[in-house]
Every structure is written in C-alpha cells, then in structure tokens.
Design an enzyme around this catalytic site. Sequence first.
Site, mmCIF file in Angstrom:
data_model
loop_
_atom_site.group_PDB
_atom_site.id
_atom_site.type_symbol
_atom_site.label_atom_id
_atom_site.label_comp_id
_atom_site.label_asym_id
_atom_site.label_seq_id
_atom_site.Cartn_x
_atom_site.Cartn_y
_atom_site.Cartn_z
ATOM 1 N N SER A 213 0.853 -1.180 0.000
ATOM 2 C CA SER A 213 0.000 0.000 0.000
ATOM 3 C C SER A 213 0.898 1.244 0.000
ATOM 4 O O SER A 213 1.713 1.419 -0.898
ATOM 5 C CB SER A 213 -0.947 -0.036 1.199
ATOM 6 O OG SER A 213 -1.910 0.989 1.138
ATOM 7 N N ASP A 448 -8.259 -5.994 -4.880
ATOM 8 C CA ASP A 448 -7.886 -4.817 -4.101
ATOM 9 C C ASP A 448 -8.859 -3.695 -4.434
ATOM 10 O O ASP A 448 -8.942 -3.262 -5.587
ATOM 11 C CB ASP A 448 -6.462 -4.393 -4.454
ATOM 12 C CG ASP A 448 -5.899 -3.330 -3.522
ATOM 13 O OD1 ASP A 448 -6.655 -2.400 -3.158
ATOM 14 O OD2 ASP A 448 -4.720 -3.427 -3.166
ATOM 15 N N HIS A 487 -6.954 -5.937 -0.199
ATOM 16 C CA HIS A 487 -5.861 -4.988 -0.087
ATOM 17 C C HIS A 487 -4.748 -5.530 0.811
ATOM 18 O O HIS A 487 -4.886 -5.564 2.037
ATOM 19 C CB HIS A 487 -6.377 -3.662 0.452
ATOM 20 C CG HIS A 487 -5.351 -2.582 0.490
ATOM 21 N ND1 HIS A 487 -4.607 -2.221 -0.611
ATOM 22 C CD2 HIS A 487 -4.914 -1.780 1.500
ATOM 23 C CE1 HIS A 487 -3.782 -1.251 -0.285
ATOM 24 N NE2 HIS A 487 -3.940 -0.976 0.986
#
Length: 560
Positions: A213, A448, A487
């Site tokens: 991320s 995601d 994610h």
Amino acid sequence: MPSTSLRTRAVRRAALPAAVLLPIALAACGGSNDGPVWPPANGAYAAACTDLVASAKLAATTLATSYVPPDTKRPGGAATGAFLPGHCVVTGSINPRVGVDGKNYAIGFQLSLPDNWNGRFLFIGGGGNDGILRDTSLSSSISGGTPSPLGQGFAVVSTDAGHSGTTASFGADPQARTDHAYNSYDKTAVASKSLIATHYGRKPDRSYFSGCSGGGRQGMVFSQRFPDYFDAITAGAPAMRVSSGATVAAMWNTIAFNAIAPQDAAGNRILSQAFSNADLNLVAGAVKSSCDAADGVVDGMVNNTKACNFNPAVLQCSGAKGADCLSSAQVGALTKVFGGPRNSAGQALYAGQPWDPGLAAPGWRAWTLGSSTTATSDARYITLMVDALINEFFTPPDLTFNPLAFNFDTDPARMAAYSAIYDTYADDKLTAYRQRGGKLLFIHGMSDPIFSAKDTVDYYERLAANNGGMATTQGFARTFLVPGMNHCSGGPATDSFDSIQTMVDWVEKGIAPDTIAAKALPTQADYPNRTRPLCAYPKFAKYKGSGSVEDAANFTCAAE
C-alpha cells in the site's frame, strides 16, 4: 514451540551463504580496525546496546536504546511460537522541530539489531497516513508468510514517515508533507545503515525493502529517488497514483454507490446498504460462472485474469428486485465503479477494477461500503481517503470539502502539485536502479478495492516497453498477481507467502522467481490450507488436468 537454543543459532549461521559468512568471520577475528569486534567479548550484548547511544555518529538525532534478552519475547508479543534472539531496539528522532502549525515534528524510527546478525538489513514500509512505528519484530504487510525477519537475524527498521498520529492533519505543515512524500525514508535508511555500521563494525552485506500500500509506494520511491540504497524491493499493492488517481476513484465509487443507497428517515443515504452481503455474493458467484473455468478448472478462483470479461448486466432483474438478481441501479453502479472514473470529456482518470470473486470478502466491503447501519459511513474511502484528500493531497488543504461534491473536471488539478512529489507512476524506466543491479517485485491482489491491480499491470507493461520488452525486464523486475486477494491480504485467496525470502534468493543465489509458493491460512473460510503457485506476469496458474485442486503441485504457470 521451544525456545531457540544456542545450537540452533549455530546451525542457522552455518546455513548462511558464503557472502554473509565471510564478513561475520572477519568481524569475529577483529577484521575491522575502526569499529567494535562482533560478537562482543563475554557476550556483553546489553552493554553494546547501551553504548550505541554514545558512539553513534548522527547529527540532529536523539536516540534511546533498550535490550531484549534472548528467549524472552516472541514476534509481536505473541503468546506462542518461537522466541526472538536477543536484540537491541533503537528508537530515534531525526530533525525534531516545531511546524508552522505549532505542532512538534520529527522523523521517528525503530531499528532492531539482533545479536545473531546475518549481515542483512530490512526496511519495512508503512501504510495509510503512517504516523506510527511498525513493530520491527514482525514481517512486512505483504509477506505474512515470512517468519520474523528479526528472528532470522535481519536488522530491521520502520519509520513513522515524519509525523506522529494516523490522521493526515500534518498536511498543514509543508515540511511534513515533504517528509511523508520521500524525505523521511531517505533519512531513516541512511541513519539505520550508519547505526548498523557503528554497532557491528561493518556495513550491511545486503539491503532489502518490503512494504504494501503506502509501503509499496515507499519502495518505489527508493527505486526512483535513491536507487543505490537497496538490492531488492518488494512493492505490494503500490499506492503509485494515490494522490492523483486512486483517491479520485475512491470519490467516484463513493458517489456512485451513495446515489443508489437507501435513505434513512431524514433522507440521508446509508452507504453500506447500497449492496447487501447477499448481493455481493451473487455478483461473486456470477463472476466465477463467467471466468473461473478459463484456467482449466472450476475451483472458485479466477487465475486467468485476462480472459475475464464479466458483464454485471447478466444479473439485472427483469422485474422487481429479488434475491437472485440486482436492480438496474445496482447494475449501473457496478458498471460505473469497475469501469473507473472519467471526466465529462470521457477521459479516464484512473484504472478500473478487475472483476474477481474477492469482491464479496469483508476487506472489499470495508473500503467501499463499510458496515455502518447509519448515514455516518465507516467505509475507508470516507474515513481514510477523504482525510488524506482534504489535508494532504489538495494543495492548499481544503478542510471543508464535501467528497460527494467532487468535480471530476476541476478537482484533479488541485491534486497535481502534490502528486508531482508524492506519486511514483511517472518514472517507468528505472534506469539507475536497473543499472546498479537492483531487483523489484510487484505483488497485487486482484480484488484490491483501493489500488487497482490494473494500474500495477499498466505500469509494469510500460516498464517493459521502455526496457527492451518483457523478457529483458524480467531480469530485474517481476509482477505477481494474487487472485481473490483484497488490499495486501485477505479474501478467498492464497495470500500467505514469503516474498522476503524470494528477494534474498534472487539477489544472493541468482534464482529469478518464476513462481512464489503461496497458501491459504487454515482459518480461511473459503479454501483452508489450499496451495497455489503465484506466477510471474503475464503467466497464470493453470490446472494440469488431474489431481487435487487444493494442491499447488497440480498447477503450472502458463501463458494465455
């Protein structure tokens, strides 16, 4: 599990590559004339830890140390499992100052230095708005299948990225914005390597970075701005266009879903109820019916992602909304969201989302819809992305901005100035990093909901086009897509894998990863204990035609 014995540690050291063993042997024999002999005489590890504060050669930096004796702590403070070796924990603050907003700032970091150092340095990336020091006894957030790197003998560091607290309110201070964009990672890496050299009497033999991320973006920052710092970088779900693309998509998606959500008694929309869990399961099932078999077997996973051309219109009710169909408004919202944001001229502002069964998993809902039963949404698009947008991504900040009024023609321009120093999608050559021999792993979940795997694939294909084609580019950079994964983790996916060992094998043994062994955790509801090969893009895991679909041995990496 029993605690690590001295004999076990000796075996670990014996298993290290020669490139790592030789410097250790030299240091043990007093190979460095200007630093300490390691290991210290009479096992004085605690004293060496204490002495580091006085012997460190760092300007504008305050340090504190504490020594954790061997076999007294487990990774993350877990109640069971292997104990950690003895290690020195260094907490530092670089360039403490008072910002223009009157708040105290500094670049904070935590560095753990194990007694049984293997010569390797690992920087674990952050995420979100940062503002915290990640536990350096754990692995990175994109490599949950890696046993504690600290436990293995890595020196490990994390940083808070230049501010304290997980909100984006630091955006009021220009220097804090620069620190969060790139400066804090530079300063932390340089300080860490200096402290390592002071503590052990020599520099790291190999340096690695791993993050997901925001941490994936940080890895890309190093490959572009500081290409000589790391031998290999894992960039998971990289937030490469967060301040100019993904946040625009989050606003687009929120507006689309909110417009069809039911209203409360006061007429306010309840975002979470735009789709029920049953609705999302219906969509996931239809995606599987349309795309699952393209990888050779119906197993609940869509591995052949390029062959998936699902159209949600097949679920539209012919009459009233029922349990087996979606309303026309729901179909329209899904089509809009998965197609990606556009301005009024039809220009794409960010990649759309790939169709994948993982959209029915809790992680997808947590970002897009939330679970609040009131009009006060708890979706992370609102709680995290809007916070970053109004405080940091807009220049200047706009704290009164209404995300439901986002103007897709004019508001992206307000994000361009910060994107220029924060986003990492523009450098699609990586010339310096490639020339110095650096290795780069991209890993991205197909479900995601905030950073699209399509965006990572687009970047990787541009990178290949600028470096002589896919085959040549795979000599230094590879991409791995994880079907079903949300994610960074979660979803109906084999989301447990050791990307850190993958980096080590590539750098130190010359084993370029065609596959990464992955498994589903025993606690995963959909496919507990399933194993799969993650395949280097553009290949995908294809069923061989016989054997258990739960076993990776019955799959091969194939081209479409």
